[in-house]
Design a protein around this motif. Structure first.
Motif, short mmCIF file in Angstrom:
data_model
loop_
_atom_site.label_atom_id
_atom_site.label_comp_id
_atom_site.label_asym_id
_atom_site.label_seq_id
_atom_site.Cartn_x
_atom_site.Cartn_y
_atom_site.Cartn_z
N VAL A 1 0.61 -1.55 0.07
CA VAL A 1 0.27 -0.19 0.06
C VAL A 1 1.02 0.91 0.24
CG1 VAL A 1 -1.91 1.22 0.97
CG2 VAL A 1 -1.37 -0.85 1.33
N THR A 2 1.73 1.67 0.68
CA THR A 2 2.76 2.49 1.13
C THR A 2 3.91 3.11 0.11
OG1 THR A 2 2.20 3.49 2.98
CG2 THR A 2 4.21 3.79 2.50
N SER A 3 4.70 1.12 -0.56
CA SER A 3 5.64 1.44 -1.21
C SER A 3 5.28 1.08 -2.88
CB SER A 3 5.95 0.06 -0.34
OG SER A 3 5.33 -1.19 -1.85
N LEU A 4 4.28 1.02 -3.35
CA LEU A 4 3.87 1.17 -4.38
C LEU A 4 4.06 2.92 -4.91
CD1 LEU A 4 2.40 -0.59 -7.16
CD2 LEU A 4 0.80 0.98 -6.51
N ALA A 5 5.01 3.55 -5.86
CA ALA A 5 5.01 4.38 -6.45
C ALA A 5 6.19 5.28 -5.71
CB ALA A 5 4.30 4.94 -7.06
N GLY A 6 6.74 4.69 -4.54
CA GLY A 6 7.70 5.29 -3.89
C GLY A 6 9.14 4.31 -4.06
N LEU A 7 8.90 2.79 -3.87
CA LEU A 7 10.18 2.32 -3.78
C LEU A 7 9.64 1.27 -5.24
CD1 LEU A 7 10.14 1.19 -0.70
CD2 LEU A 7 12.10 3.00 -1.09
N PRO A 8 10.48 0.81 -5.54
CA PRO A 8 10.60 -0.01 -6.57
C PRO A 8 10.28 -1.24 -6.33
CG PRO A 8 13.05 0.69 -6.75
CD PRO A 8 12.22 1.41 -5.43
N LEU A 9 9.49 -2.35 -7.08
CA LEU A 9 8.71 -2.91 -6.43
C LEU A 9 8.76 -3.76 -8.00
CD1 LEU A 9 4.70 -2.04 -5.34
CD2 LEU A 9 6.63 -2.30 -3.99
N GLU A 10 9.29 -5.56 -7.18
CA GLU A 10 9.72 -6.53 -8.21
C GLU A 10 8.65 -7.34 -7.97
OE1 GLU A 10 13.20 -6.61 -10.83
OE2 GLU A 10 14.35 -5.40 -8.78
N LEU A 11 7.21 -7.95 -8.25
CA LEU A 11 6.61 -8.51 -8.16
C LEU A 11 7.21 -10.02 -8.38
CD1 LEU A 11 2.97 -7.69 -7.71
CD2 LEU A 11 4.73 -7.02 -6.05
N ALA B 1 -5.53 7.02 -14.28
CA ALA B 1 -4.94 6.91 -15.11
C ALA B 1 -3.45 8.59 -15.61
CB ALA B 1 -5.65 7.27 -16.45
N GLU B 2 -3.94 9.41 -14.68
CA GLU B 2 -3.23 10.68 -14.74
C GLU B 2 -1.95 10.92 -14.27
OE1 GLU B 2 -3.38 12.83 -16.65
OE2 GLU B 2 -2.40 14.55 -16.53
N GLY B 3 -2.87 10.10 -12.54
CA GLY B 3 -1.26 9.86 -11.34
C GLY B 3 -0.37 8.68 -12.26
N LEU B 4 -1.07 7.82 -12.83
CA LEU B 4 0.66 7.28 -13.85
C LEU B 4 1.01 8.02 -14.49
CD1 LEU B 4 -2.06 3.69 -13.50
CD2 LEU B 4 0.11 3.90 -12.40
N ARG B 5 0.16 8.44 -15.29
CA ARG B 5 1.05 8.98 -16.03
C ARG B 5 2.44 9.90 -15.75
NH1 ARG B 5 -4.05 11.00 -18.29
NH2 ARG B 5 -5.02 8.85 -19.35
N ILE B 6 1.94 10.44 -14.22
CA ILE B 6 2.77 11.39 -13.91
C ILE B 6 4.37 11.03 -13.12
CG2 ILE B 6 3.06 12.86 -11.83
CD1 ILE B 6 -0.07 13.78 -11.87
N VAL B 7 3.56 9.86 -12.51
CA VAL B 7 4.97 9.19 -12.62
C VAL B 7 5.88 8.45 -13.42
CG1 VAL B 7 5.67 6.55 -11.58
CG2 VAL B 7 3.54 8.09 -10.53
N ALA B 8 5.10 8.22 -14.79
CA ALA B 8 5.55 7.64 -15.87
C ALA B 8 7.02 8.92 -16.16
CB ALA B 8 5.42 6.89 -15.92
N GLU B 9 6.21 9.75 -16.33
CA GLU B 9 7.24 11.19 -16.64
C GLU B 9 8.43 11.57 -16.12
OE1 GLU B 9 4.46 14.34 -17.24
OE2 GLU B 9 3.24 12.99 -18.47
N GLU B 10 7.89 11.01 -14.53
CA GLU B 10 9.38 11.35 -13.68
C GLU B 10 10.27 10.13 -13.45
OE1 GLU B 10 8.35 11.86 -9.54
OE2 GLU B 10 10.77 12.41 -9.18
N GLY B 11 9.87 8.64 -13.46
CA GLY B 11 10.80 7.57 -13.32
C GLY B 11 11.05 7.27 -12.08
N MET B 12 10.54 5.88 -12.68
CA MET B 12 10.68 5.15 -10.93
C MET B 12 12.22 5.77 -9.85
SD MET B 12 7.74 4.33 -9.29
CE MET B 12 9.04 4.18 -7.46
N GLN B 13 13.14 5.82 -10.96
CA GLN B 13 14.89 5.89 -10.42
C GLN B 13 14.72 6.85 -10.02
OE1 GLN B 13 17.99 5.07 -13.25
NE2 GLN B 13 19.17 5.10 -11.66
#
Ligand SMILES: *Cc1c(COP(=O)(O)O)cnc(C)c1O
Length: 370
Positions: free
Chosen positions: A171-181, A256-268
């Motif tokens: 819940v708290t890690s998604l989009a804040g830390l890299p996940l590799e399910l 959808a917009e939230g995910l676009r913003i994350v993709a624009e920044e990049g998880m790294q």
């Protein structure tokens, strides 16, 4: 609305966090129908964006129409039947909630607990897994009640050795830390939109592996919850797109917009930003005698728990939190359970993980305590 100065809040608690203005705008757009091809295109985009963030190719990855706790219920109620064994790692409130949910399903729960502010002992978890040989093993990646980050791979590996399915709270890690399910071997994971995704609460991204889908399909009894049954959810969120329940269209526009913003920044870069903000916060709070609860190597970047100095423990901490809220419009989180009155939990989640927000909080504290 009144013109009070702090109708706007800086949400530095354990969630929700502030919503990106682009997300708010996206949510205000006129509705499509939930079976309209134009909407389904956006839903496709959301599902593939979630796969990316979860680090998984699982076809059954979707935004469940409910909060993170419903994601927890969905993962556990699809995989477990009454009488099934489960080993649950309890390192705080959310691990305890998983154990409670599993009990209500009628599972036989073995709890492995850690001291508040510490990770689960791998030895104790692995011993329990080998002894019980459970159907499932469940634990929390980012324990928001204590600020602890649980290392995942060894626990998942031990679970697989005995054929158990692995459930992970992200819940708290998604989009804040890299996940590799997929690389870790996670069979069911759930998250929420109001933490590091900087969307409002209301959706729970979930992802189920092929093994989890097979398990849900081969149960003796039907899944007790009709709404959360992934055999049925797959009808709408899978390829067929047949009606199950009405998808919350506006919330999905926002995601959808939230995910676009994350993709624009990049998880790294995004992960880096979280670590940099957390480091500045920890450093700054020392000035007030607030020391981190968690050892540096196990600290979460998006949620920092600090022990309060003696003069602020008990009733004093609540007074100060209320003053921060009333006079400065800043929300920080109280301690939960045995840590109530002893710690604060300060979230720098998603959009909020910025040095300017750290400075705003430190400045307000200086004025209040200086
Ligand atoms: C917030 C949170 C939950 C619960 O999510 P809700 O959206 O409040 O239902 C579960 N697990 C963790 C680790 C959380 O931080």
């Amino acid at each position: 609305m009144s013109g009070r100065p702090h109708d706007r809040r800086l949400l530095l608690g354990p969630g929700p966090s502030n919503v990106h203005p682009r997300v708010l705008r996206a949510m205000a757009q006129p509705l499509y129908g939930h079976l309209d091809p134009a909407f389904l295109t956006i839903l496709d985009e959301v599902q593939s964006g979630l796969r990316e963030l979860f680090g998984s190719v699982n076809p059954l990855t979707l935004p469940l129409s409910a909060t993170g706790s419903a994601g927890m219920e969905a993962c556990l109620c699809n995989l477990l039947e009454p009488g099934d064994e489960i080993v649950v790692g309890v390192a705080g409130v959310f691990g305890a909630r998983m154990s409670e949910v599993a009990e209500r399903i009628g599972a036989r729960v073995t709890r492995v607990e850690s001291e508040p502010g510490t990770i689960l002992s791998e030895d104790e978890m692995i011993d329990a897994i080998r002894r019980v040989r459970p159907r499932a093993v469940a634990f929390v990646h980012a324990e928001t009640s204590t600020g602890v980050c649980q290392p995942v791979p060894n626990l998942a590996h031990a679970a697989h050795e005995v054929g158990a399915l692995v459930v992970l709270d992200c819940v708290t890690s998604l989009a804040g830390l890299p996940l590799e399910l997929d690389r870790w071997g996670i069979d069911a994971a759930y998250s929420g939109t109001q933490k590091c995704l900087s969307c409002p609460p209301g959706l729970s991204p979930v992802s189920f592996s092929e093994r989890a889908v097979e398990r849900a399909a081969s149960r003796k009894a039907k899944v007790q919850s009709w709404y959360l049954d992934i055999n049925l959810l797959a009808g709408y969120f899978g390829g067929e797109r047949v009606y199950h329940h009405t998808a919350p269209i506006s919330a999905i526009f926002g995601l959808a917009e939230g995910l676009r913003i994350v993709a624009e920044e990049g998880m790294q870069d995004r992960t880096q930003r979280h670590f940099a903000a957390a480091a500045a916060l920890v450093e700054g709070l020392r000035e007030f005698g607030m020391e981190p609860l968690v050892a540096p190597e196990h600290r979460l970047p998006m949620l920092t728990a600090v022990r309060l100095p003696k003069m602020l423990r008990g009733a004093e901490e609540a007074k100060l939190r209320h003053r921060l809220l009333d006079h400065w419009g800043i929300e920080v989180g109280a301690g939960l359970g045995t840590l109530a009155g002893e710690i604060w939990r300060i979230g720098l989640m998603g959009e909020n993980a910025r040095l300017t927000n750290v400075e705003s909080l430190l400045c307000a504290l200086r004025r209040e305590l200086g």
